[in-house]
Design an enzyme around this catalytic site. Structure first.
Site, PDB file in Angstrom:
ATOM      1  N   CYS A  31       0.778  -1.201  -0.043  1.00 40.36           N
ATOM      2  CA  CYS A  31      -0.104   0.119   0.006  1.00 40.36           C
ATOM      3  C   CYS A  31       0.710   1.242  -0.046  1.00 40.36           C
ATOM      4  O   CYS A  31       1.439   1.361   0.951  1.00 40.36           O
ATOM      5  CB  CYS A  31      -0.740  -0.197   1.316  1.00 40.36           C
ATOM      6  SG  CYS A  31      -1.677   1.437   1.521  1.00 40.36           S
ATOM      7  N   CYS A  34       0.127   3.681   2.832  1.00 40.83           N
ATOM      8  CA  CYS A  34       0.520   3.130   3.984  1.00 40.83           C
ATOM      9  C   CYS A  34       2.192   3.424   4.267  1.00 40.83           C
ATOM     10  O   CYS A  34       2.476   3.646   5.263  1.00 40.83           O
ATOM     11  CB  CYS A  34       0.380   1.629   4.127  1.00 40.83           C
ATOM     12  SG  CYS A  34      -1.373   1.183   3.995  1.00 40.83           S
TER      13      CYS A  34
END
Length: 113
Positions: A31, A34
């Site tokens: 991600c 993230c």
């Protein structure tokens, strides 16, 4: 608003004791957002060590917890007060906002803003 007691059975290995406010970062290695948030979370963990417990949960490796927590998008952050109340935030937060939420948890606000 959820309560940490709803998730304790899934938190084995994460050392949630309920004596310290907790911030949980639900993330995945693949991600992009993230990965952008990760240094801010690490900084928060360092600067608030002993006052706020910061946990990271890889949703791909901890699917039962992610499912129980209804994680649909990542990053998702849980800000958990000492009394176990959870404020949920999905998406990136700048460090200043993370710090403000951590300070609110420390001061005992049950609904950090």
């Amino acid at each position: 608003m959820a309560n940490i007691n709803d998730f304790k059975q899934y938190l084995r290995g994460y050392d949630y004791t309920g004596n310290t406010p907790v911030i949980i970062d639900f993330y995945a290695e693949w991600c992009g957002p993230c990965r952008m948030l990760a240094p801010e979370i690490e900084r928060l963990a360092d600067e608030y060590q002993g006052r706020v417990k910061v946990l990271k949960v890889d949703v791909d490796k901890n699917t039962p917890l992610a499912a129980a927590a209804s994680i649909r998008s990542i990053p998702t952050l849980f800000f958990i007060s000492i009394d176990g109340e959870i404020e949920r935030h999905t998406g990136l937060l700048p460090y200043a906002e993370l710090s403000k939420k951590a300070d609110a948890l420390i001061s005992g606000a049950s609904n950090p803003r």
